[in-house]
Motif scaffolding. Structure first.
Motif, mmCIF file in Angstrom:
data_model
loop_
_atom_site.group_PDB
_atom_site.id
_atom_site.type_symbol
_atom_site.label_atom_id
_atom_site.label_comp_id
_atom_site.label_asym_id
_atom_site.label_seq_id
_atom_site.Cartn_x
_atom_site.Cartn_y
_atom_site.Cartn_z
ATOM 1 N N GLY A 1 -0.897 -11.481 -4.688
ATOM 2 C CA GLY A 1 -1.074 -12.928 -4.697
ATOM 3 C C GLY A 1 -2.211 -13.295 -3.774
ATOM 4 N N ASP A 2 -3.034 -14.236 -4.174
ATOM 5 C CA ASP A 2 -4.244 -14.501 -3.391
ATOM 6 C C ASP A 2 -3.976 -15.254 -2.092
ATOM 7 N N GLU A 3 -2.737 -15.746 -1.885
ATOM 8 C CA GLU A 3 -2.406 -16.453 -0.653
ATOM 9 C C GLU A 3 -1.482 -15.624 0.252
ATOM 10 N N ASP A 4 -1.398 -14.345 0.006
ATOM 11 C CA ASP A 4 -0.510 -13.458 0.758
ATOM 12 C C ASP A 4 -0.947 -13.391 2.223
ATOM 13 N N ILE A 5 -0.006 -13.611 3.152
ATOM 14 C CA ILE A 5 -0.308 -13.466 4.574
ATOM 15 C C ILE A 5 0.482 -12.311 5.187
ATOM 16 N N VAL A 6 1.199 -11.551 4.348
ATOM 17 C CA VAL A 6 1.939 -10.382 4.810
ATOM 18 C C VAL A 6 1.162 -9.111 4.519
ATOM 19 N N TYR A 7 0.573 -9.055 3.348
ATOM 20 C CA TYR A 7 -0.208 -7.895 2.904
ATOM 21 C C TYR A 7 -1.603 -8.373 2.516
ATOM 22 N N PRO A 8 -2.654 -7.721 3.016
ATOM 23 C CA PRO A 8 -4.015 -8.158 2.683
ATOM 24 C C PRO A 8 -4.379 -7.833 1.236
ATOM 25 N N PRO A 9 -4.564 -8.824 0.382
ATOM 26 C CA PRO A 9 -4.878 -8.542 -1.023
ATOM 27 C C PRO A 9 -6.118 -7.678 -1.210
ATOM 28 N N PHE A 10 -7.082 -7.799 -0.299
ATOM 29 C CA PHE A 10 -8.314 -7.019 -0.454
ATOM 30 C C PHE A 10 -8.062 -5.521 -0.323
ATOM 31 N N LEU A 11 -6.930 -5.144 0.279
ATOM 32 C CA LEU A 11 -6.626 -3.725 0.411
ATOM 33 C C LEU A 11 -6.387 -3.091 -0.965
ATOM 34 N N SER A 12 -5.744 -3.810 -1.858
ATOM 35 C CA SER A 12 -5.555 -3.308 -3.226
ATOM 36 C C SER A 12 -6.887 -3.135 -3.929
ATOM 37 N N ASP A 13 -7.820 -4.059 -3.672
ATOM 38 C CA ASP A 13 -9.152 -3.956 -4.279
ATOM 39 C C ASP A 13 -9.870 -2.680 -3.842
ATOM 40 N N LEU A 14 -9.582 -2.229 -2.634
ATOM 41 C CA LEU A 14 -10.228 -1.027 -2.101
ATOM 42 C C LEU A 14 -9.529 0.256 -2.548
ATOM 43 N N LEU A 15 -8.208 0.191 -2.675
ATOM 44 C CA LEU A 15 -7.437 1.395 -2.975
ATOM 45 C C LEU A 15 -7.396 1.731 -4.468
ATOM 46 N N ALA A 16 -7.293 0.728 -5.309
ATOM 47 C CA ALA A 16 -7.153 0.991 -6.744
ATOM 48 C C ALA A 16 -8.293 1.826 -7.322
ATOM 49 N N PRO A 17 -9.564 1.564 -6.971
ATOM 50 C CA PRO A 17 -10.644 2.369 -7.549
ATOM 51 C C PRO A 17 -10.602 3.839 -7.154
ATOM 52 N N MET A 18 -9.793 4.193 -6.175
ATOM 53 C CA MET A 18 -9.695 5.583 -5.760
ATOM 54 C C MET A 18 -8.794 6.391 -6.697
ATOM 55 N N MET A 19 -8.087 5.699 -7.588
ATOM 56 C CA MET A 19 -7.178 6.377 -8.514
ATOM 57 C C MET A 19 -7.858 6.588 -9.864
ATOM 58 N N PRO A 20 -7.479 7.634 -10.593
ATOM 59 C CA PRO A 20 -8.086 7.888 -11.901
ATOM 60 C C PRO A 20 -7.752 6.833 -12.950
ATOM 61 N N ASN A 21 -6.587 6.167 -12.803
ATOM 62 C CA ASN A 21 -6.120 5.269 -13.856
ATOM 63 C C ASN A 21 -5.396 4.088 -13.226
ATOM 64 N N ALA A 22 -6.154 3.146 -12.690
ATOM 65 C CA ALA A 22 -5.554 2.013 -11.993
ATOM 66 C C ALA A 22 -6.365 0.754 -12.223
ATOM 67 N N PRO B 1 0.819 -1.200 0.000
ATOM 68 C CA PRO B 1 0.000 0.000 0.000
ATOM 69 C C PRO B 1 0.857 1.256 0.000
ATOM 70 N N GLY B 2 2.200 1.077 -0.025
ATOM 71 C CA GLY B 2 3.061 2.227 0.131
ATOM 72 C C GLY B 2 2.797 2.900 1.468
ATOM 73 N N THR B 3 2.803 4.215 1.471
ATOM 74 C CA THR B 3 2.685 4.991 2.702
ATOM 75 C C THR B 3 1.236 5.320 3.067
ATOM 76 N N LEU B 4 0.269 4.679 2.412
ATOM 77 C CA LEU B 4 -1.138 5.030 2.635
ATOM 78 C C LEU B 4 -1.642 4.535 3.993
ATOM 79 N N ALA B 5 -2.298 5.412 4.701
ATOM 80 C CA ALA B 5 -2.881 5.059 5.992
ATOM 81 C C ALA B 5 -4.040 4.090 5.798
ATOM 82 N N ARG B 6 -4.138 3.124 6.695
ATOM 83 C CA ARG B 6 -5.224 2.137 6.626
ATOM 84 C C ARG B 6 -6.385 2.623 7.483
ATOM 85 N N ASP B 7 -7.020 3.671 7.013
ATOM 86 C CA ASP B 7 -8.105 4.296 7.767
ATOM 87 C C ASP B 7 -9.314 3.364 7.843
ATOM 88 N N ALA B 8 -9.938 3.331 9.003
ATOM 89 C CA ALA B 8 -11.090 2.445 9.210
ATOM 90 C C ALA B 8 -12.216 2.734 8.227
#
Length: 269
Positions: free
Chosen positions: A216-237, A121-128
């Motif tokens: 990767g769908d088996e990632d236990i270090v980074y939650p894959p669903f976080l990318s699903d939430l963050l990408a739509p917030m960008m104009p071109n992702a 997620p880079g430096t993005l805060a994981r806001d509730a």
């Protein structure tokens, strides 16, 4: 192949350059260094000038008194790009490398032709407010912390994953060896990475850089669903999730990783 060191005010950054074409920079994760990309550089160097480097504090870059501060990573990258001639770049960032790539992109949006954020997620805060279920993240962390501890007890690198150790033991061994080259206090660096999670996710709407969120769908270090939430917030992702892969898709599933990244970069030419 060109190898060298970039002198910074308080450290030296090791880098390698290979290939010909537009600049393609690879930023490694906490368990890696410039060698992590051994399966990517041979694939991309026929069409891109591939740049790999070791973050400050990670061998063979110089050790840093008190350990490296991730807040310095983007500045190091900017200095390296200028040292190599500047111009626009494409950046592929894995895990910790996302702190480098995202901050560089926010500071230099017109110089980034495309960006790949792989399991980060880079430096993005994981806001509730990001989550429909406020407990989603805490439950995921609790579950996967236990899984990570179990892997460590079996001498399996958590960022490599159980499947890599089982299906590709030689690659898993190499992953561990690359990790061991850097004696930096990784627990301290991980804590500083967490402290740097301060950029509001809402700022993504201002970042017009074409971005691929790859997980990767088996990632236990980074939650894959976080990318699903963050990408739509960008104009071109866009998001691609690779099946049967853990945190380090680039290492575990290099052919699929290279294919997906290649197609994405080609579309931005």
């Amino acid at each position: 192949m060109k190898r060298g060191y970039l002198d910074r005010p308080d450290c030296r950054i090791y880098y390698e350059v290979s290939g010909d074409g537009p600049l393609l920079v690879f930023a490694h994760g906490l368990g890696g260094n410039h060698l992590s990309w051994w399966q990517q550089v041979p694939h991309f160097r026929e069409r891109y000038t591939c740049v790999t480097f070791a973050h400050r504090g990670f061998a063979p870059s110089s050790a840093h008194p008190g350990g490296p501060d991730p807040g310095d990573y983007a500045g190091d990258l900017a200095a390296l790009i200028d040292h190599l001639g500047g111009g626009d770049v494409r950046i592929v960032a894995q895990s910790m490398g996302g702190w480098t790539a995202l901050e560089y992109a926010f500071a230099n949006p017109r110089r980034v032709r495309a960006m790949v954020l792989a399991s980060t997620p880079g430096t993005l805060a994981r806001d509730a407010a990001l989550f429909d279920d406020p407990a989603q993240m805490s439950e995921w962390i609790a579950s996967n912390d236990a899984a990570a501890q179990a892997l460590t007890a079996r001498n399996i690198h958590v960022a490599g994953g159980e499947r890599l150790a089982r299906e590709q033991p030689a690659a898993h061994f190499l992953y561990q060896e690359i990790d061991a080259l850097s004696t930096v206090d990784k627990l301290a660096v991980r804590a500083r990475l967490g402290e740097a999670l301060r950029r509001p996710a809402s700022q993504l709407c201002t970042l017009d850089v074409p971005t691929l969120w790859l997980t990767g769908d088996e990632d236990i270090v980074y939650p894959p669903f976080l990318s699903d939430l963050l990408a739509p917030m960008m104009p071109n992702a866009r998001v691609v999730r690779v099946p049967n892969a853990g945190h380090s898709v680039y290492f575990e599933r290099p052919a699929e990783f290279n294919r997906v990244v290649d197609a994405f970069l080609s579309a931005q030419a």
